[in-house]
Design a protein around this motif. Sequence first.
Motif, PDB file in Angstrom:
ATOM      1  N   ASN A  67      33.777  35.698  35.242  1.00 10.89           N
ATOM      2  CA  ASN A  67      34.498  35.131  34.105  1.00 10.89           C
ATOM      3  C   ASN A  67      34.931  36.230  33.141  1.00 10.89           C
ATOM      4  OD1 ASN A  67      35.257  32.666  32.393  1.00 10.89           O
ATOM      5  ND2 ASN A  67      33.894  33.791  30.997  1.00 10.89           N
ATOM      6  N   TYR A  68      34.066  37.236  32.939  1.00 10.35           N
ATOM      7  CA  TYR A  68      34.436  38.350  32.064  1.00 10.35           C
ATOM      8  C   TYR A  68      35.569  39.166  32.686  1.00 10.35           C
ATOM      9  CZ  TYR A  68      34.377  42.959  29.988  1.00 10.35           C
ATOM     10  OH  TYR A  68      34.762  44.133  29.413  1.00 10.35           O
ATOM     11  N   ASP A  70      37.861  38.147  34.644  1.00 13.31           N
ATOM     12  CA  ASP A  70      39.100  37.368  34.625  1.00 13.31           C
ATOM     13  C   ASP A  70      39.673  37.196  33.227  1.00 13.31           C
ATOM     14  OD1 ASP A  70      38.837  37.067  37.348  1.00 13.31           O
ATOM     15  OD2 ASP A  70      37.951  35.057  37.228  1.00 13.31           O
ATOM     16  N   THR A  71      38.810  37.024  32.235  1.00 13.23           N
ATOM     17  CA  THR A  71      39.283  36.679  30.882  1.00 13.23           C
ATOM     18  C   THR A  71      39.108  37.805  29.870  1.00 13.23           C
ATOM     19  OG1 THR A  71      37.138  35.785  30.172  1.00 13.23           O
ATOM     20  CG2 THR A  71      38.626  34.281  31.338  1.00 13.23           C
ATOM     21  N   GLY A  72      38.192  38.736  30.149  1.00 15.98           N
ATOM     22  CA  GLY A  72      37.917  39.799  29.185  1.00 15.98           C
ATOM     23  C   GLY A  72      37.099  39.330  27.997  1.00 15.98           C
ATOM     24  N   GLU A  73      36.624  38.091  28.038  1.00 18.75           N
ATOM     25  CA  GLU A  73      35.832  37.532  26.934  1.00 18.75           C
ATOM     26  C   GLU A  73      34.387  38.050  27.001  1.00 18.75           C
ATOM     27  OE1 GLU A  73      34.388  33.204  25.132  1.00 18.75           O
ATOM     28  OE2 GLU A  73      35.679  33.286  26.903  1.00 18.75           O
ATOM     29  N   LYS A  75      30.559  38.113  26.130  1.00 22.14           N
ATOM     30  CA  LYS A  75      29.497  37.243  25.635  1.00 22.14           C
ATOM     31  C   LYS A  75      28.182  37.980  25.444  1.00 22.14           C
ATOM     32  CE  LYS A  75      31.380  32.927  27.407  1.00 22.14           C
ATOM     33  NZ  LYS A  75      31.130  31.703  28.213  1.00 22.14           N
TER      34      LYS A  75
END
Length: 386
Positions: A67-68, A70-73, A75
């Motif tokens: 997820n990181y 893919d999105t660069g978000e 957490k």
Amino acid sequence: MSEARLASVFDTAADGMVVINDRGQVLAFNKACERLFGYEASDLLGRNVSRLMPEYHAKAHDHYVQNYLDTGEKKIIGIGREVMARHKDGNVFPIELSVGEASTPCGRQFIGILRDLRSRKQMEDRLAKTQAQLLHMTRISALDEMGAAIAHELNQPLTAVLLYLQSVSRKAKAEALLDPLILEVIDKAVREAERAGEIIQRMRQLVEKKAPARQVIDVDDLVRTCLEMAELGAGDARTFMQSEIEPDLPPLKADPVQIRQILINLLRNAREAVADRADRKVVLSVCRNGDRLELRVTDNGPGVPKELVDRLFRAFTGAKHRGVGLGLAISRSIAQNHGGDLRLETASDGQGASFVLTLPLDPPDDEEDGSQMSSMIADNWGKRQK
């Protein structure tokens, strides 16, 4: 040379360090991590880092990484956080995890720095327990002051009531003003007022911080007094507390207030233990055993759970939902200060509990008993806490 130096720093770091790639595979695992998790580096190199996580985190870890990517978000990257880790033996424990990211010719890599939090958690738990104990002691001090104040305030109106009743009784008897039946009722009221005054006086003696003073105590009177005070507030007209006293017992030389404190505490504990039984029974028995007197409080309640027996006389470890958990600890300290002891007799499950207070009939004179009382209690508690 720089690579050798970097490897040396990596392996000598005090905190655990682990390097993984973007597929979650372990690329490096330092000595501190080996000590922390129980794995050798060779056990994990090339394997998924999720082996170091509890199952509920391990299942979702690869998804978090993807997820990181893919999105660069972010957490957790760049943010220190407390998480749970899993040792090789399966035990789960807390760590502080900080994650950094690096771009290398081999792709993205993530560097985790891990710090064991178990010792800090233990210190926090000890601090919380200490704070709870201080709160208990604050409440005890407040109860002492409140009890002394209430006893003092009630004593004055009770004394006035007693004097008024006595005056009316004397006047009526001298001049034959009232019916004899009314005089009898007044006499009963006088006796009850006197009894109430005695009870309040005993309460004041219990809460006042006085040094122990040994006196000659009549055993029959001691037992009667303790039963009367233990039954206060029972809310039951039918008494279920009994006494069994061996005949011709010699007097006891002890501090009457402190010995009453022990027995009343034991009797009230027994009263609570049998509260749910239809055939409630609490017995205070006294007998002589050589040069000692044995005062035994027995009930037909559920008994003391086995898991509590070893720590029953330690401070702040009581099993009751009410109270401060000090009664038995203080009681044993008082008994030992008198040259005796307080113990729990073994009994079968569900056969009730039996506490035995043993006291010497003729203890050696010791003028320092009073000054040593507080220090002995503190010493006893300190040893038990260690």
